[in-house]
Write a protein that holds these residues in place. Structure first.
Motif, mmCIF file in Angstrom:
data_model
loop_
_atom_site.group_PDB
_atom_site.id
_atom_site.type_symbol
_atom_site.label_atom_id
_atom_site.label_comp_id
_atom_site.label_asym_id
_atom_site.label_seq_id
_atom_site.Cartn_x
_atom_site.Cartn_y
_atom_site.Cartn_z
ATOM 1 N N PHE A 169 0.891 -1.256 0.127
ATOM 2 C CA PHE A 169 -0.044 0.415 -0.144
ATOM 3 C C PHE A 169 0.901 1.250 0.166
ATOM 4 O O PHE A 169 0.364 2.266 -0.582
ATOM 5 C CB PHE A 169 -0.741 -0.467 1.114
ATOM 6 C CG PHE A 169 -2.146 -0.907 0.727
ATOM 7 C CD1 PHE A 169 -2.581 -2.138 0.936
ATOM 8 C CD2 PHE A 169 -3.674 0.179 0.563
ATOM 9 C CE1 PHE A 169 -3.754 -2.575 0.342
ATOM 10 C CE2 PHE A 169 -4.947 -0.653 0.485
ATOM 11 C CZ PHE A 169 -4.650 -1.496 0.177
ATOM 12 N N GLU A 170 2.130 1.294 0.863
ATOM 13 C CA GLU A 170 3.116 2.416 0.742
ATOM 14 C C GLU A 170 3.534 2.855 -1.091
ATOM 15 O O GLU A 170 3.056 3.640 -0.917
ATOM 16 C CB GLU A 170 3.738 2.199 1.903
ATOM 17 C CG GLU A 170 3.588 2.322 3.278
ATOM 18 C CD GLU A 170 2.443 3.146 3.646
ATOM 19 O OE1 GLU A 170 2.633 4.665 2.997
ATOM 20 O OE2 GLU A 170 1.581 3.444 4.713
ATOM 21 N N ASN A 171 3.784 1.588 -0.797
ATOM 22 C CA ASN A 171 4.398 1.637 -2.485
ATOM 23 C C ASN A 171 3.481 2.028 -3.262
ATOM 24 O O ASN A 171 4.091 2.627 -4.589
ATOM 25 C CB ASN A 171 5.107 0.734 -2.640
ATOM 26 C CG ASN A 171 6.763 -0.315 -2.310
ATOM 27 O OD1 ASN A 171 7.296 1.543 -1.847
ATOM 28 N ND2 ASN A 171 6.985 -0.752 -2.298
ATOM 29 N N MET A 172 2.567 1.592 -3.202
ATOM 30 C CA MET A 172 1.999 2.342 -4.420
ATOM 31 C C MET A 172 1.002 3.394 -4.329
ATOM 32 O O MET A 172 1.033 4.445 -4.738
ATOM 33 C CB MET A 172 0.011 1.421 -3.642
ATOM 34 C CG MET A 172 -1.433 1.276 -4.601
ATOM 35 S SD MET A 172 -2.086 2.735 -4.967
ATOM 36 C CE MET A 172 -2.848 2.645 -3.635
ATOM 37 N N TYR A 189 -1.099 -6.425 -4.015
ATOM 38 C CA TYR A 189 -0.073 -7.321 -3.045
ATOM 39 C C TYR A 189 1.000 -7.600 -4.830
ATOM 40 O O TYR A 189 1.866 -8.073 -4.817
ATOM 41 C CB TYR A 189 -0.678 -8.388 -3.344
ATOM 42 C CG TYR A 189 -0.400 -9.168 -1.662
ATOM 43 C CD1 TYR A 189 0.297 -8.398 -0.937
ATOM 44 C CD2 TYR A 189 0.637 -10.260 -2.738
ATOM 45 C CE1 TYR A 189 1.682 -9.419 -0.218
ATOM 46 C CE2 TYR A 189 1.808 -11.446 -2.779
ATOM 47 C CZ TYR A 189 2.184 -11.080 -0.380
ATOM 48 O OH TYR A 189 2.466 -11.856 -0.162
ATOM 49 N N LEU A 190 -0.248 -8.425 -5.800
ATOM 50 C CA LEU A 190 0.258 -8.473 -7.064
ATOM 51 C C LEU A 190 1.645 -7.072 -7.632
ATOM 52 O O LEU A 190 2.404 -7.611 -8.044
ATOM 53 C CB LEU A 190 -0.537 -8.945 -7.935
ATOM 54 C CG LEU A 190 -0.197 -9.431 -9.900
ATOM 55 C CD1 LEU A 190 0.489 -10.336 -9.877
ATOM 56 C CD2 LEU A 190 -1.629 -9.549 -10.559
ATOM 57 N N SER A 191 1.325 -5.580 -7.367
ATOM 58 C CA SER A 191 1.348 -4.972 -8.440
ATOM 59 C C SER A 191 3.107 -4.533 -7.691
ATOM 60 O O SER A 191 4.162 -4.518 -7.884
ATOM 61 C CB SER A 191 0.934 -3.750 -8.438
ATOM 62 O OG SER A 191 -0.039 -3.585 -9.254
ATOM 63 N N TYR A 192 2.759 -4.617 -6.400
ATOM 64 C CA TYR A 192 3.949 -3.825 -5.167
ATOM 65 C C TYR A 192 5.116 -5.466 -4.175
ATOM 66 O O TYR A 192 5.413 -5.073 -3.986
ATOM 67 C CB TYR A 192 3.558 -2.926 -4.422
ATOM 68 C CG TYR A 192 3.110 -2.181 -5.212
ATOM 69 C CD1 TYR A 192 3.787 -0.866 -6.298
ATOM 70 C CD2 TYR A 192 1.498 -1.735 -6.275
ATOM 71 C CE1 TYR A 192 3.041 -0.459 -7.184
ATOM 72 C CE2 TYR A 192 1.483 -1.230 -6.461
ATOM 73 C CZ TYR A 192 2.305 0.460 -6.891
ATOM 74 O OH TYR A 192 1.364 1.191 -7.401
ATOM 75 N N VAL A 193 4.138 -6.752 -4.373
ATOM 76 C CA VAL A 193 4.714 -7.290 -3.669
ATOM 77 C C VAL A 193 5.398 -8.728 -4.462
ATOM 78 O O VAL A 193 6.643 -9.327 -4.986
ATOM 79 C CB VAL A 193 4.208 -7.822 -2.402
ATOM 80 C CG1 VAL A 193 5.184 -9.304 -1.368
ATOM 81 C CG2 VAL A 193 4.288 -6.644 -1.323
ATOM 82 N N LYS A 194 4.521 -9.782 -4.687
ATOM 83 C CA LYS A 194 4.422 -10.641 -6.102
ATOM 84 C C LYS A 194 3.507 -10.747 -6.126
ATOM 85 O O LYS A 194 2.374 -10.710 -5.358
ATOM 86 C CB LYS A 194 5.703 -11.102 -4.982
ATOM 87 C CG LYS A 194 5.025 -12.371 -3.420
ATOM 88 C CD LYS A 194 5.967 -13.456 -2.812
ATOM 89 C CE LYS A 194 4.919 -13.583 -1.224
ATOM 90 N NZ LYS A 194 5.864 -13.980 -0.841
#
Ligand code: MG
Length: 373
Positions: A169-172, A189-194
């Motif tokens: 969320f923070e990265n988004m 989660y898919l966009s910024y973690v895995k």
């Protein structure tokens, strides 16, 4: 691993046309049923409910009825992901489950499977393979084909390791995207973690988006019966229509067997006491009363209990006169009183083939059945 639960109940219910969170399902409101699904599950520490201003008071009342774990209310955002973000600030556990308040039928089994999935894989999202064919549509035309074998529809509760979801969320936010660019947490989660882990969900864990989703679930059936002696010197009134006949029904009221059977069916479906309890014939104020007035009072009772009439079926038992010609007018009359389309009101008439008191025109009887939603 300990979990906090985020329960999303701040939606505007635009597709429903009313706030679905406060719609009753089998005697409970949707939100309470969704909340109860998480209570008493070992490993769940706290439930954070994202609420809109509109349902804050109702949600507070619901929360006050449950004490098996901490429940807190948090103001929702302008969209789903903003609500999740607001709630994430209050998560203390190392795992988080996020659930749609509009999925009241989730099982304990699925919730536990998602928790286990998070412990093993770090994330867990329930979903169902798509069984219908998938087509891309533009301006009323099918313009493309999708391969349904590659797509699942996604449900909740979605589970994540809290630090990972919080990081996503923070990265988004830092990447300049908006909450509205994402439809659920699995996308963020898919966009910024895995890639999140997915497991089979449950068909019954469906999301209530419009009243049609409640058909059958929330239905209550009721039946009613009435009989009156036929006598001279009285008007014959059936389903609110005066029928041209030399005899009429002997009764404390206007003796409308059709409406009396219907009233009992409605009261019965609503879990109320019967017509005699609501309108005692010992009470002079009901002497000669137009039964449509009693029916209107019963409709008010149902409305207060948030019950809606789905359909009505009435059978009138009488030897004579023939009432076929009156039936269309009876349906319209009842439709106006019940505030439902006349096509949802069926009225049939039967003779008793000359048998018994009805067959000898000593009496008229009626059966009614209703379904409330
Ligand atoms: Mg009666």
């Amino acid at each position: 691993m300990k979990f906090d639960v985020i329960l999303l109940a701040a939606g505007k219910s635009v597709r429903m046309g009313m706030n679905k969170m406060i719609l009753p399902v089998s005697g409970e409101v949707i939100l309470e049923r969704a909340l109860e699904a998480f209570l008493g599950i070992s490993g769940i520490e706290k439930i954070i409910i994202a609420v809109s201003e509109e349902i804050k008071k109702g949600a507070k009342e619901i929360a006050s009825r449950h004490h098996s774990c901490e429940i807190m209310l948090v103001e929702g955002g302008n969209c789903r992901e903003e609500s999740v973000y607001n709630c994430l600030k209050h998560v203390d556990a190392n795992g988080v489950l996020i659930h749609d308040g509009a999925r009241p039928f989730v099982s304990t089994k699925l919730i536990k499977e998602v928790m286990e999935g998070v412990e093993e894989k770090g994330s867990c999202v329930p979903g169902l393979p798509i069984t219908d064919s998938i087509r891309r549509v533009d301006d009323g035309l099918i313009v493309g084909v999708g391969n349904r074998n590659k797509y699942w529809s996604v449900q909740t509760p979605q589970g994540y390791v809290f630090s990972e979801l919080s990081f996503a969320f923070e990265n988004m936010k830092n990447s300049g995207k908006s909450f509205k660019d994402f439809t659920d947490e699995s996308e963020i989660y898919l966009s910024y973690v895995k890639e999140p882990y997915i497991i089979p969900g449950e068909k019954k864990n469906r999301k209530i988006t419009d009243l049609g989703d409640l058909t059958g679930i929330n239905s209550r059936i009721g039946s009613g019966y009435d009989i009156h002696v036929l006598t001279s010197g009285r008007k014959l009134i059936i389903c609110g229509m005066e029928i041209d006949f030399e005899l009429g029904c002997l009764a404390h009221s206007d003796g409308d067997v059709g409406i009396h059977a219907l009233i009992d069916a409605l009261l019965s479906a609503s879990g109320e006491l019967d017509i005699g309890s609501h309108f005692p014939d010992s009470d002079v104020k009901y002497s000669g009363i137009d039964s449509t007035i009693m029916l209107s009072e019963v409709i008010d009772i149902l409305t207060q209990k948030n019950h809606r009439i789905n359909n009505v079926s009435i059978t009138i038992l009488l030897e004579k006169p023939k009432i076929q010609d009156y039936i269309p007018l009876m349906r319209v009359k009842l439709a106006n009183l019940l505030k439902i389309p006349y096509t949802d009101i069926a009225i049939s008439a039967k003779t008793a083939e000359g048998l018994g008191d009805i067959g000898e025109s000593k009496a008229i009887a009626a059966y009614a059945m209703v379904i409330l939603t």
